[in-house]
Design a protein around this motif. Structure first.
Motif, PDB file in Angstrom:
ATOM      1  N   ARG A  98       0.859  -1.186   0.000  1.00 49.32           N
ATOM      2  CA  ARG A  98       0.000   0.000   0.000  1.00 49.32           C
ATOM      3  C   ARG A  98       0.889   1.228   0.000  1.00 49.32           C
ATOM      4  NH1 ARG A  98      -0.138   2.422   5.052  1.00 49.32           N
ATOM      5  NH2 ARG A  98       0.748   1.155   6.759  1.00 49.32           N
ATOM      6  N   ASN A  99       0.412   2.295  -0.560  1.00 51.15           N
ATOM      7  CA  ASN A  99       1.216   3.508  -0.651  1.00 51.15           C
ATOM      8  C   ASN A  99       1.274   4.248   0.682  1.00 51.15           C
ATOM      9  OD1 ASN A  99      -0.196   3.725  -3.848  1.00 51.15           O
ATOM     10  ND2 ASN A  99       1.991   3.490  -3.513  1.00 51.15           N
ATOM     11  N   GLY A 100       2.410   4.868   0.931  1.00 48.68           N
ATOM     12  CA  GLY A 100       2.598   5.624   2.164  1.00 48.68           C
ATOM     13  C   GLY A 100       4.066   5.925   2.379  1.00 48.68           C
ATOM     14  N   GLU A 101       4.431   6.338   3.583  1.00 47.85           N
ATOM     15  CA  GLU A 101       5.826   6.624   3.896  1.00 47.85           C
ATOM     16  C   GLU A 101       6.640   5.322   3.841  1.00 47.85           C
ATOM     17  OE1 GLU A 101       7.523   9.674   4.515  1.00 47.85           O
ATOM     18  OE2 GLU A 101       5.681  10.121   3.398  1.00 47.85           O
ATOM     19  N   PRO A 102       7.826   5.360   3.219  1.00 39.11           N
ATOM     20  CA  PRO A 102       8.615   4.137   3.035  1.00 39.11           C
ATOM     21  C   PRO A 102       8.814   3.324   4.304  1.00 39.11           C
ATOM     22  CG  PRO A 102       9.596   5.952   1.832  1.00 39.11           C
ATOM     23  CD  PRO A 102       8.481   6.545   2.638  1.00 39.11           C
ATOM     24  N   GLY A 103       9.139   4.002   5.394  1.00 39.46           N
ATOM     25  CA  GLY A 103       9.389   3.289   6.640  1.00 39.46           C
ATOM     26  C   GLY A 103       8.174   2.568   7.179  1.00 39.46           C
ATOM     27  N   GLU A 104       6.994   2.945   6.715  1.00 36.63           N
ATOM     28  CA  GLU A 104       5.751   2.335   7.187  1.00 36.63           C
ATOM     29  C   GLU A 104       5.216   1.255   6.253  1.00 36.63           C
ATOM     30  OE1 GLU A 104       3.020   5.524   7.684  1.00 36.63           O
ATOM     31  OE2 GLU A 104       4.198   6.536   9.235  1.00 36.63           O
TER      32      GLU A 104
ATOM     33  N   PRO B 291      13.078   9.344  -6.312  1.00 37.63           N
ATOM     34  CA  PRO B 291      11.909   8.720  -6.941  1.00 37.63           C
ATOM     35  C   PRO B 291      11.435   7.453  -6.231  1.00 37.63           C
ATOM     36  CG  PRO B 291      13.348   9.515  -8.646  1.00 37.63           C
ATOM     37  CD  PRO B 291      14.082   9.725  -7.330  1.00 37.63           C
ATOM     38  N   ASP B 292      12.354   6.732  -5.566  1.00 38.27           N
ATOM     39  CA  ASP B 292      11.928   5.560  -4.793  1.00 38.27           C
ATOM     40  C   ASP B 292      10.978   5.973  -3.683  1.00 38.27           C
ATOM     41  OD1 ASP B 292      13.459   3.565  -6.169  1.00 38.27           O
ATOM     42  OD2 ASP B 292      15.240   4.323  -5.175  1.00 38.27           O
ATOM     43  N   VAL B 293      11.257   7.122  -3.069  1.00 36.02           N
ATOM     44  CA  VAL B 293      10.378   7.662  -2.032  1.00 36.02           C
ATOM     45  C   VAL B 293       9.015   7.988  -2.617  1.00 36.02           C
ATOM     46  CG1 VAL B 293      10.031   9.575  -0.426  1.00 36.02           C
ATOM     47  CG2 VAL B 293      12.329   8.603  -0.739  1.00 36.02           C
ATOM     48  N   LEU B 294       9.031   8.707  -3.750  1.00 35.62           N
ATOM     49  CA  LEU B 294       7.770   9.128  -4.365  1.00 35.62           C
ATOM     50  C   LEU B 294       6.953   7.935  -4.848  1.00 35.62           C
ATOM     51  CD1 LEU B 294       9.044  12.200  -6.424  1.00 35.62           C
ATOM     52  CD2 LEU B 294       7.932  12.192  -4.179  1.00 35.62           C
ATOM     53  N   ILE B 295       7.634   6.906  -5.345  1.00 32.92           N
ATOM     54  CA  ILE B 295       6.928   5.711  -5.802  1.00 32.92           C
ATOM     55  C   ILE B 295       6.253   5.018  -4.626  1.00 32.92           C
ATOM     56  CG2 ILE B 295       7.237   3.411  -6.815  1.00 32.92           C
ATOM     57  CD1 ILE B 295       9.490   4.671  -8.531  1.00 32.92           C
ATOM     58  N   CYS B 296       6.943   4.944  -3.486  1.00 31.73           N
ATOM     59  CA  CYS B 296       6.331   4.359  -2.289  1.00 31.73           C
ATOM     60  C   CYS B 296       5.087   5.151  -1.885  1.00 31.73           C
ATOM     61  CB  CYS B 296       7.324   4.325  -1.129  1.00 31.73           C
ATOM     62  SG  CYS B 296       8.612   3.071  -1.254  1.00 31.73           S
TER      63      CYS B 296
END
Length: 322
Positions: free
Chosen positions: A8-14, A43-48
């Motif tokens: 599911r999309n959200g903050e990477p750490g979560e 972009p890895d952050v934005l994709i997450c």
């Protein structure tokens, strides 16, 4: 095999989870790669988060930039084809997105060469036509994208002014070769640029930040200057006053490197040859601030998201040594 996946999309750490999954199979026109190192990009952050222009189907494995090994033993760098990204033991890449890894760079350095340096090269040379003797202003100069632009600007013979946030990042920017470093937390970069250039301003601005960085840049860009918009790491997308650009005779140009991979792949290949030559001469070398094990990938992506890292953070799968 182990792979980090996002359900599911959200903050990477979560939302990133380390799971045991089947090894992915390459489709026609693709190649499987054993991952030697995976570089973390914004972009890895934005994709997450689900905020990037590319939205892979859930679940997916992040990690768009890797150094890997082909089935026949060749060491390569590649842009991973999502949903099978590089934060995994094995990834998939389109055949056209695979290039020889420079021999002078180790696996972590090679993993960080492709996207950031290609973006910098196209932004500075193809779009802005940076010339020797000009002044280049680089925002987030100690970050992954900015550090590449600093090195490429110096290689082109430009005077480089780096803007950073904090004392530690200022030290890194100076070590990278910036002729002048401005800490935006304590100093006014607009005034500093004007003072350093005798009031003329910066000929080229390289902006991966947006927001206040972009707004300030328009106040210190030179006559017939060029502002290259690379991204919006600040989270604020500016709305430029085009009357101001008209009155000051400067250009605002966007740079989406991924379009070159689709529209002009020959130019991407030629750029890779140029970058390989610059690396062989020791003119450019990715700044690797951290090499983290696979189990630390989610935390590493989150720290990139939070803007607290310098240079590049690279994930090394189990068994990787460089």
């Amino acid at each position: 095999m182990q792979a980090w996946r996002v359900h599911r999309n959200g903050e990477p750490g979560e939302v990133m989870r380390l799971e045991e999954v089947e090894r992915p199979e390459a489709a026609d026109g693709q190649v499987p790669l054993r991952v030697l190192a995976a570089n973390i990009n914004f972009p890895d952050v934005l994709i997450c988060r689900g905020h990037y222009q590319v939205r892979p189907p859930l679940p997916f494995t992040p990690g768009v930039e890797i150094c890997g090994e082909t089935e026949d033993g060749r060491r390569v760098i590649a842009t991973a084809a999502l949903p099978y990204g590089g934060l995994s033991a094995y990834a998939i890449a389109d055949r056209t997105a695979v290039f020889p890894a420079p021999e002078v760079l180790d696996d972590a350095e090679a993993a960080a060469l492709h996207i950031g340096y290609q973006t910098g090269w196209f932004g500075l040379h193809r779009r802005a036509r940076l010339r020797a003797g000009e002044t280049l202003l680089v925002h987030a100069a100690a970050g992954g994208v900015g550090s590449a632009a600093v090195q490429l600007g110096k290689a082109a013979g430009a005077t480089v002014i780096g803007v950073v946030g904090g004392r530690d990042k200022a030290r890194v920017a100076r070590e990278l070769g910036c002729d002048l470093v401005v800490d935006r937390r304590t100093d006014d970069f607009v005034a500093a640029v004007k003072e350093a250039t005798g009031g003329r301003g910066a000929d080229v601005v390289y902006d991966p930040v947006g927001g206040e960085a972009f707004a300030g840049s328009t106040k210190c860009v030179a006559f017939e200057g060029r502002v290259v918009v690379v991204g919006f790491a600040s989270g604020a997308v500016p709305s430029p006053a085009l009357t101001h650009a008209l009155l000051k005779n400067y250009s605002i140009m966007g740079l989406h490197w991924g379009l070159y991979a689709r529209e002009d792949p020959a130019a991407v290949a030629a750029c890779h040859e140029e970058l390989t030559a610059l690396a062989a001469r020791g003119v450019i070398k990715p700044l690797i601030s951290e090499r983290v094990p696979m189990k630390g990938a989610a935390d590493a992506v989150q720290r990139v998201a939070d803007g607290v890292t310098t240079g590049r953070v690279v994930v090394l799968p189990e068994g990787a040594t460089r």
